[in-house]
Structure formats: C-alpha cells, structure tokens
Design an enzyme around this catalytic site. Structure first.
Site, mmCIF file in Angstrom:
data_model
loop_
_atom_site.group_PDB
_atom_site.id
_atom_site.type_symbol
_atom_site.label_atom_id
_atom_site.label_comp_id
_atom_site.label_asym_id
_atom_site.label_seq_id
_atom_site.Cartn_x
_atom_site.Cartn_y
_atom_site.Cartn_z
ATOM 1 N N CYS A 27 -12.435 -24.742 22.747
ATOM 2 C CA CYS A 27 -11.063 -24.645 23.217
ATOM 3 C C CYS A 27 -10.402 -23.530 22.422
ATOM 4 O O CYS A 27 -11.084 -22.646 21.915
ATOM 5 C CB CYS A 27 -10.333 -25.977 23.064
ATOM 6 S SG CYS A 27 -10.277 -26.594 21.368
ATOM 7 N N MET A 28 -9.103 -23.562 22.291
ATOM 8 C CA MET A 28 -8.406 -22.476 21.616
ATOM 9 C C MET A 28 -8.699 -22.433 20.125
ATOM 10 O O MET A 28 -8.602 -21.376 19.498
ATOM 11 C CB MET A 28 -6.893 -22.597 21.833
ATOM 12 C CG MET A 28 -6.475 -22.357 23.269
ATOM 13 S SD MET A 28 -4.693 -22.448 23.495
ATOM 14 C CE MET A 28 -4.193 -20.991 22.593
#
Length: 465
Positions: A27-28
């Site tokens: 994810c980020m």
C-alpha cells in the site's frame, strides 16, 4: 536506488527467502506479505533493518512498514524474488491458504486490503483532481463546455468509472488466477448494452433479473473474480492439455457470464446499497456517535493496517449516495495526528525529541500518519489517548454539521477541494482536532526517557521531510 536494494535484500532474507512468499502487495506505506511458513520470519532482524519502521502480523498478512519509499523497496523485492517464479511457486499454496481461511472472518479484511492497496495512489490523484474541478465549476471559474474541462474531467473520472477493470486485475493477482479473463469479466459488467439498459428487467434460463449500472462498483467484480479463480483452476486441471487453450476460456465465459450478471452482480450491487444506507442511517440519526467512533478508532485502524477496508465503503457511498460522510472524519482525524505531534514538539525538552516530533508533524500534515503513530503515539502512550479524543471530537463535529466528500481522496487537507460545499465545516473540524489534540498532548505530557524501540528509532529517521 542503492538503499532500497539493500533493504529489499535484508527483508527477503528476514522473511525466509523468496521460496517462502505466497503473495506480496504494497500500500502507500507497507509491504504486505502472505507467507508459507511464518516461523521462518526473523522479526527482530527485519525491524533492525535501516528504513523499516516496524512490523506486525494482521489478518494472515505479515506487514512491514516502510513509509513513503515503499514502492522502491517493493520493486526491488519483485526483481530479487522473480515475478514469474513467485507466481508459479505460489499458485497451489494460495489455493491451500484460501481453503484454510475460507471461514475466517479476518480473511475478508485481508482480501479487501490486498485488492485495494495497489490502486490507492490512483484514487488519491484522481480524487484530488475531481475535487479541484468541482470547486472550479461550482464557483464558475471553469466552463464545463470547454475542451480543458472535458479532458480533465475524463482524467479525474476514469479511475472511478472504470474501477471494475482495476479491481479485476488486482483481484486476479490476489486470487492467483488469470488476469486477462478477469479483465474480460469486468468488460462484461461494463459492456455498453448492460450499462445503457440498467434498470430494465430481462430473463435467461427462465429466470428474470435486472441489469445494473456497474461503473464504479466494487463488490460485484471482486465476487466474480474470486469465484472465477476456482472455476479457472478446476477446468485447467481437468482439461486435456491439447484442448486447454480453447476449452478453459470458453468454459469460464459460459459459466461466469450468467453467474456474474444474474447472481454476483446484483448481489454485490445490493450489498453495496445496504452498506451505504446503513452509514447514511447512522449518520442521519446519530451523526455525533458515528463521527466520534470513526474518528476515535481511526489511529488504531491505521496502526493495525485495517483502515484500507474502509476504502470500498467510501467509494460505494459516493457512487450510491452521491457523497461520502466518512472522508471528512478521516481528514480531521489526520489533522489531529498533526496536532498531537505539534503538542509533543512544544512539550518536549530534549532536542532530539523536539526534532523527531516536528518531523512527524510535517509528515502528518501532508497525510502520512504512521510516522506519528510509531514515533510519538505508541512510543509515549499518553499522546495516543489525546489523539483518539481529538479525532473523536473533531469527527463528531464534522459529522454533526453534515460534512461530505464528493469524491474519494487522501484524508488530508491537500484534498480539501473534494469537500466542496462543506469546506468551512472541514476546516473548522480540522482546527478543533488540531488544537484539542495539541493541548491534550501538552497537558497530559509524556515521559521523554521512555526507551525507544526499533520502530520508533526508524520512524524518526524516515520522518524527516
């Protein structure tokens, strides 16, 4: 980059080598591993790796928190592990894992997180652009008849309108099935005849069903790809090798097309409607309660990595209701994290702590709260209580005042345009969250001599903006 490659090498060794990887997404801020044998994990070694902010096991995933450089480390890991070899090695293991986790409630969060994580950056960019366009057109600063608006509107809408295609690909990767066939399923959902006749009743096999507009939908395509993974795997196994290239896609289409349009599509669509209506009902009858609970628990969800499961709910709200009520709450909760760091900066006496807290403040101000959580909240403990209270109170305020997001975007003030129509409310809620959390953090204080764990140490290094 050299540092990213060294980190990837150390992480790969720490998780037991490439042969131990079942699946890997990011994810980020996190690498999310599904591993064959978690006993091979050398947790302390991984957490001691320079650049790693922390690790945790959550819902069947081993998560390694990296921060903003996670895409670089992820790319190096894929290169070192070998994409083709991972896919070939993990296909059967994934099937075994799915069978073991079939009835485990936490697996739902794992699947949703794994499918959504790769497209979050696209959501963030498209959401902010959509918000800016909404702001410009609302105040007549841009004419909707111009070519510029046409282009920018297409750019901001494409991610959401064609979301079934994006989720078809990421879901196929997650379920270890054929990506092309998954994309074809998305194409069936998005076929112009289906879209244009949404709301009409048709029949097949003597069964009547309604066509639905599946643009921006989430659940239908994920359900379909999940079921397709079993169908595709089974037909590939039983088909003669000389017929497989033709027989497999034909059978998959013959089975999945009616199942998708007659069962999974309407089922998933209606589930989305009910979820959206539930949150609408909650925020209509008790907005302060809904906003407080959401804002209070937001830092805990980010810490455990389960915050990603809120993304499909928010996107579904925008598609079915025309707005989302959770986005503003998450925004003010993020600003509250910045307030916590600022309060900790003012309270700290040691120069090293002041510098680390201010760096965490800068990161939180642009929407990245994990350094604040590891470097301040979960290290000093008392600021976490301040953050939960500040996030809860500010969340209750914006919910009670009817703040809405018109598009999905990163929960931060840089996404302010998506709250067009309720921007003053979001700004007021952000001010409440920031000031209240900063004051509570300052008043509650904290023990600066608390020994730093490895995650806090690395968080300070990565906090610098």
């Amino acid at each position: 980059m050299k540092n990213s490659k060294k980190m990837a090498e150390d992480i790969l060794q720490g998780i037991g080598g490439k042969a131990n990887i079942t699946s890997l997404v990011h994810c980020m801020t996190r690498l999310r591993f599904t591993l064959k044998d978690e006993s091979l994990i050398q947790k302390q070694q991984i957490e001691n790796t320079e650049g790693v902010l922390g690790t945790m096991a959550q819902n069947g995933q081993f998560q390694i928190i990296i921060g903003q450089t996670v895409p670089d480390v992820y790319a190096e890991l894929c290169s070192l592990a070998g994409i083709e070899k991972m896919e070939a090695l993990n296909e059967n293991l994934d099937a075994d894992n799915q069978g073991k986790k079939k009835f485990r409630p936490g697996a739902i969060f794992e699947v949703v997180s794994g499918c959504f994580a790769p497209v979050v950056t696209a959501f963030a960019g498209a959401g902010i652009l959509k918000g800016i366009l909404t702001l410009l057109t609302t105040y007549s600063l841009l004419d909707t008849s111009t070519g510029l608006y046409l282009m920018l509107n297409a750019a901001s809408d494409a991610t959401f309108y064609f979301l079934p295609f994006l989720l078809a690909y990421t879901s196929a990767k997650r379920f270890k099935t054929n990506e092309i066939m998954a994309l074809i399923l998305a194409g069936i959902y998005m076929y112009p005849t289906i879209i244009n006749n949404a709301g009409t009743q048709v029949s097949a096999f003597g069964i009547s069903f309604y066509l639905v507009k599946y643009s921006s939908s989430v659940i239908p395509i994920m359900l379909s790809v999940w079921v397709m993974s079993y169908v595709h795997r089974w037909i590939s196994k039983v088909s003669p090798s000389f017929l497989r290239v033709v027989l497999v896609p034909v059978v998959v289409l013959l089975v999945m097309t009616p199942l998708s349009l007659m069962l999974f599509g309407p089922l998933g669509y209606n589930i989305g409607i009910y979820i959206g209506n539930f949150f609408k009902w909650l925020f209509d009858i008790a907005p302060m309660v809904g906003g407080f609970v959401d804002g209070f628990t937001r830092p805990l969800m980010v810490f455990t990595g389960t915050h990603m499961t809120m993304s499909p709910i928010m996107i579904n709200n925008i598609e079915t209701l025309g707005y989302d009520m959770l986005g503003p709450v998450h925004c003010v909760a993020t600003v509250s994290a910045a307030g916590m760091c600022f309060g900790a900066f003012l309270k700290a006496k040691k120069e090293s702590n002041k510098a680390a807290n201010f760096s965490s403040f800068i990161s939180a101000a642009i929407g990245i709260t994990e350094p604040a959580l590891y470097g301040v909240a979960f290290r000093f403990k008392r600021p976490l209580a301040a953050l939960c209270i500040g996030g809860g109170v500010s969340g209750a305020f914006v919910a009670a005042m009817g703040a809405k997001a018109l598009s999905f975007a990163m929960p931060a003030l840089i996404s302010l345009p998506v709250y067009t129509g309720t921007i003053p409310i979001v700004l007021a809620g952000s001010a409440i969250g920031f000031v209240l959390t900063a004051v509570l953090t300052y008043v509650l204080g904290f023990d600066e001599d608390i020994k730093k764990d490895e995650r806090a140490i690395e968080a300070e290094k990565k906090n610098l903006f």
